[in-house]
Design a protein around this motif. Sequence first.
Motif, PDB file in Angstrom:
ATOM      1  N   ASP A  20       1.961  23.644  24.451  1.00  0.00           N
ATOM      2  CA  ASP A  20       1.779  22.194  24.845  1.00  0.00           C
ATOM      3  C   ASP A  20       0.453  22.002  25.733  1.00  0.00           C
ATOM      4  OD1 ASP A  20       3.675  21.477  22.901  1.00  0.00           O
ATOM      5  OD2 ASP A  20       5.146  20.759  24.309  1.00  0.00           O
ATOM      6  N   MET A  21       0.484  22.761  26.653  1.00  0.00           N
ATOM      7  CA  MET A  21      -0.631  22.649  27.775  1.00  0.00           C
ATOM      8  C   MET A  21      -1.911  22.956  27.002  1.00  0.00           C
ATOM      9  SD  MET A  21      -1.097  21.584  30.607  1.00  0.00           S
ATOM     10  CE  MET A  21      -2.509  20.949  30.788  1.00  0.00           C
ATOM     11  N   VAL A  22      -1.998  23.957  25.954  1.00  0.00           N
ATOM     12  CA  VAL A  22      -3.184  24.279  25.353  1.00  0.00           C
ATOM     13  C   VAL A  22      -3.708  22.969  24.664  1.00  0.00           C
ATOM     14  CG1 VAL A  22      -4.166  25.837  23.721  1.00  0.00           C
ATOM     15  CG2 VAL A  22      -2.856  26.731  25.432  1.00  0.00           C
ATOM     16  N   ALA A  23      -2.421  22.387  23.995  1.00  0.00           N
ATOM     17  CA  ALA A  23      -3.027  21.120  23.100  1.00  0.00           C
ATOM     18  C   ALA A  23      -3.477  20.037  24.003  1.00  0.00           C
ATOM     19  CB  ALA A  23      -1.704  20.542  22.408  1.00  0.00           C
ATOM     20  N   ALA A  24      -2.862  19.941  25.405  1.00  0.00           N
ATOM     21  CA  ALA A  24      -3.313  18.901  26.204  1.00  0.00           C
ATOM     22  C   ALA A  24      -4.632  19.127  26.895  1.00  0.00           C
ATOM     23  CB  ALA A  24      -2.151  18.935  27.329  1.00  0.00           C
ATOM     24  N   LEU A  25      -5.123  20.412  26.453  1.00  0.00           N
ATOM     25  CA  LEU A  25      -6.501  20.576  26.876  1.00  0.00           C
ATOM     26  C   LEU A  25      -7.486  20.450  25.618  1.00  0.00           C
ATOM     27  CD1 LEU A  25      -5.777  23.356  29.263  1.00  0.00           C
ATOM     28  CD2 LEU A  25      -6.746  21.224  30.073  1.00  0.00           C
ATOM     29  N   GLY A  26      -6.989  19.853  24.672  1.00  0.00           N
ATOM     30  CA  GLY A  26      -7.918  19.437  23.684  1.00  0.00           C
ATOM     31  C   GLY A  26      -7.942  20.604  22.420  1.00  0.00           C
ATOM     32  N   VAL A  27      -7.282  21.653  22.774  1.00  0.00           N
ATOM     33  CA  VAL A  27      -7.205  22.623  21.462  1.00  0.00           C
ATOM     34  C   VAL A  27      -6.444  22.463  20.324  1.00  0.00           C
ATOM     35  CG1 VAL A  27      -6.908  25.137  21.217  1.00  0.00           C
ATOM     36  CG2 VAL A  27      -7.719  24.511  23.283  1.00  0.00           C
ATOM     37  N   ASN A  28      -6.951  22.397  18.977  1.00  0.00           N
ATOM     38  CA  ASN A  28      -6.146  22.177  17.910  1.00  0.00           C
ATOM     39  C   ASN A  28      -5.006  23.230  17.674  1.00  0.00           C
ATOM     40  OD1 ASN A  28      -4.769  21.430  15.572  1.00  0.00           O
ATOM     41  ND2 ASN A  28      -6.869  21.073  14.657  1.00  0.00           N
TER      42      ASN A  28
ATOM     43  N   THR B  18      -2.248  15.108  20.056  1.00  0.00           N
ATOM     44  CA  THR B  18      -2.599  15.206  21.480  1.00  0.00           C
ATOM     45  C   THR B  18      -3.960  15.847  21.548  1.00  0.00           C
ATOM     46  OG1 THR B  18      -0.294  15.889  22.176  1.00  0.00           O
ATOM     47  CG2 THR B  18      -2.012  16.518  23.424  1.00  0.00           C
ATOM     48  N   HIS B  19      -4.168  16.821  20.973  1.00  0.00           N
ATOM     49  CA  HIS B  19      -5.501  17.660  21.148  1.00  0.00           C
ATOM     50  C   HIS B  19      -6.820  16.676  20.742  1.00  0.00           C
ATOM     51  CE1 HIS B  19      -6.559  18.606  16.736  1.00  0.00           C
ATOM     52  NE2 HIS B  19      -5.324  18.234  16.597  1.00  0.00           N
TER      53      HIS B  19
ATOM     54  N   ARG C 184       1.377  23.662  35.458  1.00  0.00           N
ATOM     55  CA  ARG C 184       1.105  24.359  34.186  1.00  0.00           C
ATOM     56  C   ARG C 184       0.087  25.081  34.055  1.00  0.00           C
ATOM     57  NH1 ARG C 184       4.031  20.345  29.929  1.00  0.00           N
ATOM     58  NH2 ARG C 184       3.680  21.847  28.484  1.00  0.00           N
TER      59      ARG C 184
ATOM     60  N   VAL D 298      -7.488  14.190  23.621  1.00  0.00           N
ATOM     61  CA  VAL D 298      -7.967  15.083  24.760  1.00  0.00           C
ATOM     62  C   VAL D 298      -9.328  14.971  24.590  1.00  0.00           C
ATOM     63  CG1 VAL D 298      -8.015  16.913  26.157  1.00  0.00           C
ATOM     64  CG2 VAL D 298      -5.619  15.997  25.652  1.00  0.00           C
ATOM     65  N   ARG D 299      -9.555  15.568  23.285  1.00  0.00           N
ATOM     66  CA  ARG D 299     -10.962  15.878  22.867  1.00  0.00           C
ATOM     67  C   ARG D 299     -11.947  14.696  22.949  1.00  0.00           C
ATOM     68  NH1 ARG D 299     -11.632  20.391  18.008  1.00  0.00           N
ATOM     69  NH2 ARG D 299     -10.768  21.790  19.239  1.00  0.00           N
TER      70      ARG D 299
ATOM     71  N   PHE E 246      -2.126  28.490  33.394  1.00  0.00           N
ATOM     72  CA  PHE E 246      -1.653  29.810  32.851  1.00  0.00           C
ATOM     73  C   PHE E 246      -1.403  31.011  33.732  1.00  0.00           C
ATOM     74  CE2 PHE E 246      -3.929  27.069  29.905  1.00  0.00           C
ATOM     75  CZ  PHE E 246      -2.976  26.623  29.121  1.00  0.00           C
TER      76      PHE E 246
ATOM     77  N   LEU F 140       2.252  13.537  24.072  1.00  0.00           N
ATOM     78  CA  LEU F 140       3.143  14.727  24.412  1.00  0.00           C
ATOM     79  C   LEU F 140       4.412  14.162  23.952  1.00  0.00           C
ATOM     80  CD1 LEU F 140       1.421  16.704  27.140  1.00  0.00           C
ATOM     81  CD2 LEU F 140       1.741  17.341  24.869  1.00  0.00           C
TER      82      LEU F 140
ATOM     83  N   GLN G  54     -14.634  22.259  27.000  1.00  0.00           N
ATOM     84  CA  GLN G  54     -15.041  21.302  25.768  1.00  0.00           C
ATOM     85  C   GLN G  54     -16.580  20.947  25.760  1.00  0.00           C
ATOM     86  OE1 GLN G  54     -12.909  20.524  23.047  1.00  0.00           O
ATOM     87  NE2 GLN G  54     -11.123  21.378  23.986  1.00  0.00           N
TER      88      GLN G  54
END
Lengths: 234, 629
Positions: free
Chosen positions: B179-187, A71-72, A87, A75-76, A89, A51, A103
């Motif tokens: 950014d948080m969505v990306a940090a949860l592994g979503v492209n 990043t994604h 953070r 994490v994946r 939602f 990040l 996932q």
Amino acid sequence: MKLQVADLNSFYGPAHILFDIALEVGEGEVVALLGRNGAGKSTTFRSIVGLVENRSGRIVFESRDVSREPTHAIVRGGLGYVPEERRIFTDLTVEENLEVGRQPKRPNAPHWTREKLFTLFPNLGEMRNRPGGRMSGGEQQMLTIARTLMGNPSLVLLDEPSEGLSPKIVEQMVDAILAMKNEGVSIVVSEQNLHFARLISDRAYIIERGRICFGGTMAELDARPDIRDAHLSL
Amino acid sequence: MAFYFVQFLTGLASAASLFLVASGLSIIFGVTRIVNFAHGAFYMLGAYVAFTLTERLSGALGFWGGIVVAALIVAVIGVLVEMVLLRRIYHAPELFQLLATFGLTLMVQDIVVMIWGPDDLLGRRAPGFRGAVDFFGQNIPSYDLFLIALSPVVLGVLWLLFQRTRWGVLVRAATQDRDMVAALGVNQKWLFTSVFALGVFLAALGGALQIPRDAVHHALDLRIIVEVFVVVVIGGLGSIIGAFVAAVLVSELNAFGILIFPKISIILVFLVMAVVLIVRPWGLFGKPEAAARRTPGLTVNPWRPLTSGERMMSISALALAATLPLFAGNYALTVGSEIAIFVVFAASLHFLMSVGGLASFGHAAYFGLGAYGVAFLAKAAGLPMMVSLLLGPVLGLLGAAVFGFFAVQLSGVYFAMLTLAFAQIVWSIAFQWVTVTGGDNGILGVWPEKWAASPANFYWLSLGITALVVALLRVIVFSPFGFALRATRDSPLRSEAIGINGKRVQWTAFVISGTVAGIGGALFAYLKGSVFPDSVGISLSVDALVMVLLGGVETVSGAVIGAIVFKAANIWLVSQTDLSKLVLGGFIVLMVVAFPKGIVGTLETIRNRRRSSKAKKSALVTSRIEAAE
């Protein structure tokens, strides 16, 4: 070795924040990253998951160098991250928050389902349809951890999980982290609170002004009160 | 009674396309934070492609299939645009994104004329909906009823999509925290692309569905985008329900406004928008907006007054410019005067945008008001030239005072959209209120008096006023007021905390800027000897933005250089090619992507780098502050 970080340097714009950070985390270990406010704990985590764009160094996760990956993808690959500011939602319900984190199952990591997480965090199970914005700070903290676990990570970076929580919730947090450890998740937890860290960690690093200035077991840290007093406020 | 009911239904039918386009814009903005100016272009493309397909394919299946396929084709074009262009500018300041997508709009305008020609095209009627329904003696086209039924259906489908699918949950999450969505592994990349595709599909569908109702022509894009901006400002950017309610509201206001103020029906919409903005600045269904990511003008290279050497250089340059009449012909002098006037215009926008951090997309409004002010005074009131020149800009001042009051309540993209909408309102008045403004025919015969009539004298007059204005603006930049303005730009909270009334400072800056633009417009009226609605048009507003950007938005003197280079190049270009919009649009896109610092900004960077490498400092010191989150 689960995670190996070497020569990590990070920048925010013109400011140099991290200097040659080196860390190691073993399989199934809980490692504490201790340091004062502004020492660079969050930046270290943010740099590991990509990040912080402006960074250099080697980040080897499960014997794969991930330092060039977005990043994604990191994490994946199974490296979960729980940010300090939580953070969650706020417009999404508890269940929808968990859905964002979901996932596929991973062979080398424990598999988490919603139901399993609701037994680990019973509070969440009672408010499945509540929007994240209408939860207490402690509940939000539980939700961020649960959300990251939905990605079935084999390693989790937990950024200051005890910050701003009441003592009672902190106790629950300790239980939850130990439960994660028992399931086989490796954990790096950043903390200012040495007492909290001691309850959960096997080893500790101390970071000060963007540099690692100590690394060792909790017993070794206790044997060096000078280091403890110089770099941590108790 | 029946008449009013039918009028109401007509309004609802018009709301359908408006809702489709506005919801698409809102969805895209929600996730990508880009206000896609090119949304009107996609709407127009949808109409053109649907026109061609429905002409070629026969039968009911051919028609409806053609409509859907047209929207899909345009969505694919949208995906290409997203992947090639937008992915490069997601992190750029909002101003750059608006400009780049506007550049795209310009290019599409020329391309559409190249493919389909400049004439209006009349499309096929919809099979099964050719007739009309009788309602107490009033006819309602059955196609209108179809459109009325369609928008709630689309609203329902969108609702299901966002509430009941994993994709929808991810999109809503990304709307809040990408950014948080990306940090949860979503492209994010593909999430953004899919969202953009959906938004463009909706816009193109809105355009395609218009062909049985309306002729297809190459000015559809700007017409719809301005209405859509008004809709999303009223409804709240990012809210689909808001887009629906506001689309209905605006369409009904238009439908009934025609009955009340047949000439200037847009006034009614404007009044409603003003009320909404006072009560809920973020729109009826929107959420209070987070602060802009990065305000234009913000820089780590601190501004400083000119050194005495640089001052001498500026004065010499001015003296050199003043010698032009000694060797140049009349045409060159007229061009010189025009360039000088545009330096005034660009400097006025620069003051608002770079110094004040408020990127206006409708700055031509105040330029044009100054021009019309002069025309009214000189022609209608018969005042002498000097008096008209002094009082003409007052109209720009008044316009800026009224519109600025509302505009500074907002910031970022909302500010940009609102200023654009205001400018379009001024344009509509100039265009529609024929008895006062002459409409499209303009006001002719605004010639300077004898003493200023020769090209050389007029050039000296323009140059003198320009030098005076630019110097004055520079003095303000380095005055206590300028410091307060820049403090508000850089951190509204901190400046508020030390007792600066940010809104009032920005309003004052808006008025100063509008007045200066009016001075430019006043000179322009005398230069051309006439005033037309073009002087208020969007393209002029965008020219000003490009001038500032070309010079360098982060610099103090960029606007002057930018205006000279842009105007000279523009005059030359128009004489060289018919496809000037295509070239200009392409140039804007290229500049935003490859050259965002502008001429002066790039020169300064090079100079600073050289200086700091001499001092053995890291070159990073001269790089700009990234948004530290």
